[in-house]
Design a protein around this motif. Structure first.
Motif, PDB file in Angstrom:
ATOM      1  N   LEU A   1      14.771  -2.865   3.141  1.00  0.00           N
ATOM      2  CA  LEU A   1      13.496  -2.256   2.762  1.00  0.00           C
ATOM      3  C   LEU A   1      13.713  -1.125   1.765  1.00  0.00           C
ATOM      4  O   LEU A   1      12.923  -0.947   0.832  1.00  0.00           O
ATOM      5  N   ASN A   2      14.774  -0.371   1.949  1.00  0.00           N
ATOM      6  CA  ASN A   2      15.100   0.706   1.028  1.00  0.00           C
ATOM      7  C   ASN A   2      15.321   0.152  -0.380  1.00  0.00           C
ATOM      8  O   ASN A   2      14.757   0.661  -1.354  1.00  0.00           O
ATOM      9  N   VAL A   3      16.128  -0.886  -0.499  1.00  0.00           N
ATOM     10  CA  VAL A   3      16.383  -1.505  -1.801  1.00  0.00           C
ATOM     11  C   VAL A   3      15.088  -2.065  -2.371  1.00  0.00           C
ATOM     12  O   VAL A   3      14.782  -1.886  -3.556  1.00  0.00           O
ATOM     13  N   CYS A   4      14.306  -2.705  -1.542  1.00  0.00           N
ATOM     14  CA  CYS A   4      13.028  -3.268  -1.971  1.00  0.00           C
ATOM     15  C   CYS A   4      12.111  -2.169  -2.501  1.00  0.00           C
ATOM     16  O   CYS A   4      11.456  -2.332  -3.544  1.00  0.00           O
ATOM     17  N   PHE A   5      12.055  -1.054  -1.813  1.00  0.00           N
ATOM     18  CA  PHE A   5      11.212   0.066  -2.243  1.00  0.00           C
ATOM     19  C   PHE A   5      11.592   0.513  -3.650  1.00  0.00           C
ATOM     20  O   PHE A   5      10.737   0.636  -4.530  1.00  0.00           O
ATOM     21  N   PHE A   6      12.864   0.750  -3.876  1.00  0.00           N
ATOM     22  CA  PHE A   6      13.289   1.232  -5.189  1.00  0.00           C
ATOM     23  C   PHE A   6      13.120   0.170  -6.263  1.00  0.00           C
ATOM     24  O   PHE A   6      12.726   0.493  -7.393  1.00  0.00           O
ATOM     25  N   ASP A   7      13.357  -1.104  -5.938  1.00  0.00           N
ATOM     26  CA  ASP A   7      13.123  -2.182  -6.902  1.00  0.00           C
ATOM     27  C   ASP A   7      11.647  -2.275  -7.278  1.00  0.00           C
ATOM     28  O   ASP A   7      11.307  -2.430  -8.456  1.00  0.00           O
ATOM     29  N   GLN A   8      10.776  -2.176  -6.286  1.00  0.00           N
ATOM     30  CA  GLN A   8       9.345  -2.281  -6.564  1.00  0.00           C
ATOM     31  C   GLN A   8       8.833  -1.074  -7.344  1.00  0.00           C
ATOM     32  O   GLN A   8       7.991  -1.217  -8.235  1.00  0.00           O
ATOM     33  N   CYS A   9       9.348   0.109  -7.049  1.00  0.00           N
ATOM     34  CA  CYS A   9       8.955   1.293  -7.829  1.00  0.00           C
ATOM     35  C   CYS A   9       9.428   1.178  -9.270  1.00  0.00           C
ATOM     36  O   CYS A   9       8.697   1.546 -10.205  1.00  0.00           O
ATOM     37  N   LEU A  10      10.620   0.653  -9.468  1.00  0.00           N
ATOM     38  CA  LEU A  10      11.126   0.449 -10.821  1.00  0.00           C
ATOM     39  C   LEU A  10      10.250  -0.558 -11.562  1.00  0.00           C
ATOM     40  O   LEU A  10       9.907  -0.346 -12.735  1.00  0.00           O
ATOM     41  N   LEU A  11       9.866  -1.624 -10.900  1.00  0.00           N
ATOM     42  CA  LEU A  11       8.980  -2.614 -11.510  1.00  0.00           C
ATOM     43  C   LEU A  11       7.641  -1.988 -11.888  1.00  0.00           C
ATOM     44  O   LEU A  11       7.134  -2.196 -12.998  1.00  0.00           O
ATOM     45  N   LEU A  12       7.068  -1.204 -10.987  1.00  0.00           N
ATOM     46  CA  LEU A  12       5.801  -0.527 -11.292  1.00  0.00           C
ATOM     47  C   LEU A  12       5.953   0.423 -12.479  1.00  0.00           C
ATOM     48  O   LEU A  12       5.069   0.512 -13.339  1.00  0.00           O
ATOM     49  N   SER A  13       7.061   1.114 -12.541  1.00  0.00           N
ATOM     50  CA  SER A  13       7.311   2.042 -13.634  1.00  0.00           C
ATOM     51  C   SER A  13       7.409   1.297 -14.968  1.00  0.00           C
ATOM     52  O   SER A  13       6.816   1.718 -15.975  1.00  0.00           O
TER      53      SER A  13
ATOM     54  N   ASP B   1       0.836  -1.213   0.000  1.00  0.00           N
ATOM     55  CA  ASP B   1       0.000   0.000   0.000  1.00  0.00           C
ATOM     56  C   ASP B   1       0.865   1.255   0.000  1.00  0.00           C
ATOM     57  O   ASP B   1       0.595   2.210  -0.722  1.00  0.00           O
ATOM     58  N   PHE B   2       1.913   1.239   0.805  1.00  0.00           N
ATOM     59  CA  PHE B   2       2.845   2.373   0.863  1.00  0.00           C
ATOM     60  C   PHE B   2       3.563   2.559  -0.470  1.00  0.00           C
ATOM     61  O   PHE B   2       3.621   3.666  -1.006  1.00  0.00           O
ATOM     62  N   VAL B   3       4.121   1.490  -1.021  1.00  0.00           N
ATOM     63  CA  VAL B   3       4.871   1.581  -2.270  1.00  0.00           C
ATOM     64  C   VAL B   3       3.979   2.091  -3.399  1.00  0.00           C
ATOM     65  O   VAL B   3       4.371   2.991  -4.154  1.00  0.00           O
TER      66      VAL B   3
END
Length: 111
Positions: A90-102, A56-58
């Protein structure tokens, strides 16, 4: 100025870097990050409930096109009770997940 302020009984307090980090986030993103972290056991891997709150946050951060700097984000997580290692993951996960969404959004828009 500080001595004069103290002389009249004023209490001066500078916000912490963690408070500044949160203040720079859109309200919805900030609320979702806080909700996630408050509900979490502060350990990885995330359980099902924690993972749902994390997503939800990501997604909120991605939709709001929120710019999050890695170091202040990691520092905020540590200040909120996460270990430095878990916060970094979590920081790495956040950026990986945002890249995937993008990338997904790009693919959908092309199709």
């Amino acid at each position: 100025m500080v001595p004069a302020a103290r002389a009249v009984g004023a209490v001066l307090r500078l916000p912490s870097s963690e408070e500044v980090f949160l203040a720079d986030l859109p309200a919805d993103v900030r609320d979702r990050l806080r909700t996630f972290s408050q509900a979490a056991r502060k350990a990885l891997p995330l359980n099902r409930e924690e993972a749902a709150l994390w997503r939800d946050f990501v997604i909120a951060a991605f939709r709001a096109k929120t710019i999050i700097d890695a170091q202040p984000f990691t520092d905020w997580l540590v200040a909120d009770g996460w270990s430095r290692q878990a916060a970094a993951e979590l920081n790495v996960c956040f950026f990986d997940q945002c890249l995937l969404l993008s990338r997904f959004a790009d693919e959908v828009s092309v199709a």
